[in-house]
Design a protein around this motif. Sequence first.
Motif, short mmCIF file in Angstrom:
data_model
loop_
_atom_site.label_atom_id
_atom_site.label_comp_id
_atom_site.label_asym_id
_atom_site.label_seq_id
_atom_site.Cartn_x
_atom_site.Cartn_y
_atom_site.Cartn_z
N THR A 118 -30.20 11.63 -16.24
CA THR A 118 -29.48 12.23 -17.37
C THR A 118 -29.02 13.65 -17.09
OG1 THR A 118 -31.57 12.87 -18.38
CG2 THR A 118 -30.61 10.78 -19.11
N SER A 119 -29.64 14.29 -16.09
CA SER A 119 -29.27 15.66 -15.76
C SER A 119 -29.40 15.86 -14.25
CB SER A 119 -30.22 16.64 -16.48
OG SER A 119 -30.04 17.95 -15.99
N LEU A 120 -28.53 16.65 -13.72
CA LEU A 120 -28.53 16.94 -12.29
C LEU A 120 -29.84 17.60 -11.83
CD1 LEU A 120 -26.86 16.81 -9.73
CD2 LEU A 120 -25.78 18.96 -10.38
N THR A 121 -30.54 18.24 -12.75
CA THR A 121 -31.81 18.88 -12.39
C THR A 121 -32.86 17.86 -11.95
OG1 THR A 121 -32.57 18.85 -14.69
CG2 THR A 121 -31.43 20.85 -13.95
N ALA A 122 -32.68 16.59 -12.28
CA ALA A 122 -33.63 15.54 -11.88
C ALA A 122 -33.47 15.12 -10.42
CB ALA A 122 -33.46 14.32 -12.79
N LEU A 123 -32.32 15.44 -9.83
CA LEU A 123 -31.99 14.99 -8.48
C LEU A 123 -32.33 16.06 -7.45
CD1 LEU A 123 -30.55 12.70 -6.81
CD2 LEU A 123 -28.44 14.00 -7.15
N ASP A 124 -33.03 15.69 -6.39
CA ASP A 124 -33.31 16.61 -5.29
C ASP A 124 -32.05 16.70 -4.43
OD1 ASP A 124 -34.02 17.30 -2.45
OD2 ASP A 124 -35.98 17.57 -3.37
N GLU A 125 -31.35 17.83 -4.51
CA GLU A 125 -30.06 17.97 -3.84
C GLU A 125 -30.15 17.83 -2.32
OE1 GLU A 125 -26.42 21.11 -3.12
OE2 GLU A 125 -27.59 21.33 -4.97
N ALA A 126 -31.15 18.42 -1.70
CA ALA A 126 -31.27 18.34 -0.24
C ALA A 126 -31.48 16.90 0.21
CB ALA A 126 -32.41 19.22 0.25
N ALA A 127 -32.33 16.16 -0.48
CA ALA A 127 -32.57 14.76 -0.13
C ALA A 127 -31.32 13.92 -0.39
CB ALA A 127 -33.76 14.21 -0.93
N PHE A 128 -30.61 14.23 -1.46
CA PHE A 128 -29.37 13.53 -1.79
C PHE A 128 -28.32 13.75 -0.71
CE2 PHE A 128 -25.30 13.47 -4.29
CZ PHE A 128 -25.28 12.10 -4.53
N ARG A 129 -28.15 15.00 -0.30
CA ARG A 129 -27.19 15.32 0.75
C ARG A 129 -27.57 14.60 2.06
NH1 ARG A 129 -23.51 19.56 0.35
NH2 ARG A 129 -23.59 20.75 -1.57
N SER A 130 -28.83 14.59 2.39
CA SER A 130 -29.29 13.91 3.60
C SER A 130 -28.97 12.41 3.54
CB SER A 130 -30.80 14.13 3.76
OG SER A 130 -31.30 13.38 4.84
N MET A 131 -29.17 11.81 2.39
CA MET A 131 -28.87 10.39 2.23
C MET A 131 -27.36 10.14 2.37
SD MET A 131 -29.67 7.79 -0.92
CE MET A 131 -28.65 8.76 -2.02
N LEU A 132 -26.54 11.01 1.82
CA LEU A 132 -25.09 10.86 1.95
C LEU A 132 -24.67 10.95 3.42
CD1 LEU A 132 -23.88 13.06 -1.04
CD2 LEU A 132 -23.86 10.55 -0.92
N ARG A 133 -25.23 11.88 4.14
CA ARG A 133 -24.91 12.02 5.57
C ARG A 133 -25.31 10.76 6.33
NH1 ARG A 133 -26.49 17.36 4.45
NH2 ARG A 133 -28.61 16.99 5.21
N ARG A 134 -26.48 10.21 6.00
CA ARG A 134 -26.94 8.99 6.68
C ARG A 134 -26.05 7.81 6.30
NH1 ARG A 134 -28.21 6.92 11.11
NH2 ARG A 134 -29.61 5.15 11.00
#
Length: 143
Positions: A118-134
């Motif tokens: 429901t909010s971007l604060t719930a998402l770990d940005e570094a882990a999200f970026r790493s997943m996108l790169r993978r």
Amino acid sequence: MERTDTDVDEFLAGVEGPRGDDLRTLDRIIAEELAGLERVLWHGPMWGGTEQRIVGYGGITQPRSRGASIEWFLVGLADQQQHLSVYVNAAEDGEYLVKRRAAELGTVKVGSAAITFTSLTALDEAAFRSMLRRARELTPDAR
């Protein structure tokens, strides 16, 4: 769902309030990590029949277990009624990346290939970026 000619920036600008801000921030993050890949607004009924608008990043041909392959997106971003959704259509060792990395992504709900929150604060940005790169590494044919 089908690709549209709708301007993605105009679509995103039309989403108001904090969720709109989160949506635009996510768009920036995804666009940075998937730079050079297409960014298209998709529209139409999703699998369950609900009408959706999804910003798709990176065109792919996705094989289906039943029936012909479909044209789809590597990563999709959607504003739902109660939450934001990010779809990541990349798999490693037969499992969607979202499932493989669920514990790293923060306090989000994880489905097979979708993250909801429901909010971007719930998402770990570094882990999200790493997943996108993978996801990009695993899908060299994305356009």
